[in-house]
Scaffold this active site. Structure first.
Site, PDB file in Angstrom:
ATOM      1  N   CYS A 298       3.985  -4.978  -6.363  1.00 19.74           N
ATOM      2  CA  CYS A 298       3.012  -5.908  -5.804  1.00 19.74           C
ATOM      3  C   CYS A 298       2.405  -5.337  -4.525  1.00 19.74           C
ATOM      4  O   CYS A 298       3.140  -5.038  -3.575  1.00 19.74           O
ATOM      5  CB  CYS A 298       3.688  -7.254  -5.498  1.00 19.74           C
ATOM      6  SG  CYS A 298       2.572  -8.439  -4.707  1.00 19.74           S
TER       7      CYS A 298
ATOM      8  N   ASN B 185       8.233  -1.588 -11.238  1.00 19.41           N
ATOM      9  CA  ASN B 185       8.755  -2.459 -12.279  1.00 19.41           C
ATOM     10  C   ASN B 185       9.923  -1.776 -12.982  1.00 19.41           C
ATOM     11  O   ASN B 185      10.129  -0.564 -12.861  1.00 19.41           O
ATOM     12  CB  ASN B 185       7.660  -2.718 -13.319  1.00 19.41           C
ATOM     13  CG  ASN B 185       6.442  -3.383 -12.742  1.00 19.41           C
ATOM     14  OD1 ASN B 185       6.407  -4.583 -12.562  1.00 19.41           O
ATOM     15  ND2 ASN B 185       5.412  -2.605 -12.464  1.00 19.41           N
TER      16      ASN B 185
END
Length: 300
Positions: A235, A244
């Site tokens: 993010c 991720n």
């Protein structure tokens, strides 16, 4: 078990290098060739804040279209949906993913409004999207913890979901990678009190707990898990956010646990390495590109 490939969106949006449209489309093509059928490919965000996603319309126009392949676009407000609906029907995504942040402070920084104001906007956007034939996922970001205010309680996430209205799918997101398996269990129980929608989860591996969280979610009946090839991304609005969980590593874990994903490990790992090179990364977080599948070719 369904793996949602989010590398073309959540992977690329946090990388410094802005890739050309053609490279993004090739990334998606390679992901599909590796067996991924549901892909989050763009975000309709402000180009000045997320320049990596500035060509969202062009990407969608150029993507291959085939039966069984579903594209998702992330939206943060009604303006994002307006941009989608301005596209021809053939060029639109099949689904939208709308993000509501669990804490007011993070929501203000990310979207310029409180959580409940964002949720009000979601209900309007969801209605309009369904009228246009788009499926709708609500993602509750920072469900496991906030970088600005600390712990997020399951009651808070349950309150958000209870006020969300109709959902095609609910995704709980560990946006900053602080969650542990016991929280996955607690959050699943909390949201199940107020929704019967299919559950999806989005984990980051910032503190090396992402895969433990993913296998816990799978055991709890979640139907979809997000991951990015190579494990790239994060993010851009969360301090110290890292990648991720990696698609190839997650697919290996699930496949060998008897939860078939349809993902071919070799091509997935090769694509993870390829996109890392395109981004100028010396290496990517994923392990399978280095370790290889097992048993693989034991004669080597």
């Amino acid at each position: 078990m369904d793996i949602v490939e989010v590398g073309p969106r959540d992977g690329l949006q946090n990388e410094k290098r802005v890739l050309p449209t053609g490279t993004k489309v090739e990334y998606v093509r390679r992901a599909i060739a590796a067996g991924l059928t549901r892909l989050e490919v763009v975000a309709f965000a402000r180009p000045d804040r997320v320049p990596q996603m500035a060509d969202a319309e062009d990407v969608l126009r150029d993507l291959p279209r085939a039966d069984g392949i579903r594209y998702i676009a992330l939206v943060l407000n009604g303006r994002g949906l307006d941009r989608i609906l301005a596209l021809g029907e053939h060029d639109r995504p099949h689904e939208i993913n709308y993000v509501v942040v669990a804490t007011d402070e993070f929501s203000r920084r990310n979207q310029g409004m409180t959580t409940m104001a964002s949720l009000d906007a979601f209900r309007t956007v969801a209605r309009r999207a369904r009228e246009a034939g788009l499926a709708v996922t609500l993602t509750v970001a920072a469900s496991f913890g906030c970088p600005f205010t600390g712990e997020v309680k399951p009651d808070r996430v349950r309150e958000i979901v209870a006020n969300a209205g109709e959902l095609d799918e609910l995704c709980i997101a560990d946006t900053i990678g602080v969650g542990v398996p016991v929280q996955v269990t607690e959050l699943a129980a909390a949201v199940r009190e107020v929704t019967a929608a299919p559950l999806r989860a989005h984990f980051h591996n910032t503190r090396n707990t992402g895969y433990a969280n993913a296998i816990t979610a799978a055991g709890l009946g979640f139907t979809a898990l997000d991951a990015s090839l190579g494990g790239i991304g994060g993010c851009p609005f969360a301090p110290a956010a890292t990648g991720n969980i990696a698609t190839e590593d997650l697919a290996y874990l699930l496949n060998r646990s008897g939860l078939a994903t349809g993902v071919a490990i070799g091509p997935a790992a090769a694509t993870g390495a390829w996109i890392g090179a395109e981004l100028g990364l010396a290496t990517v977080p994923a392990q399978l590109g280095r370790a290889g599948d097992f048993p693989g070719d034991l004669s080597e």
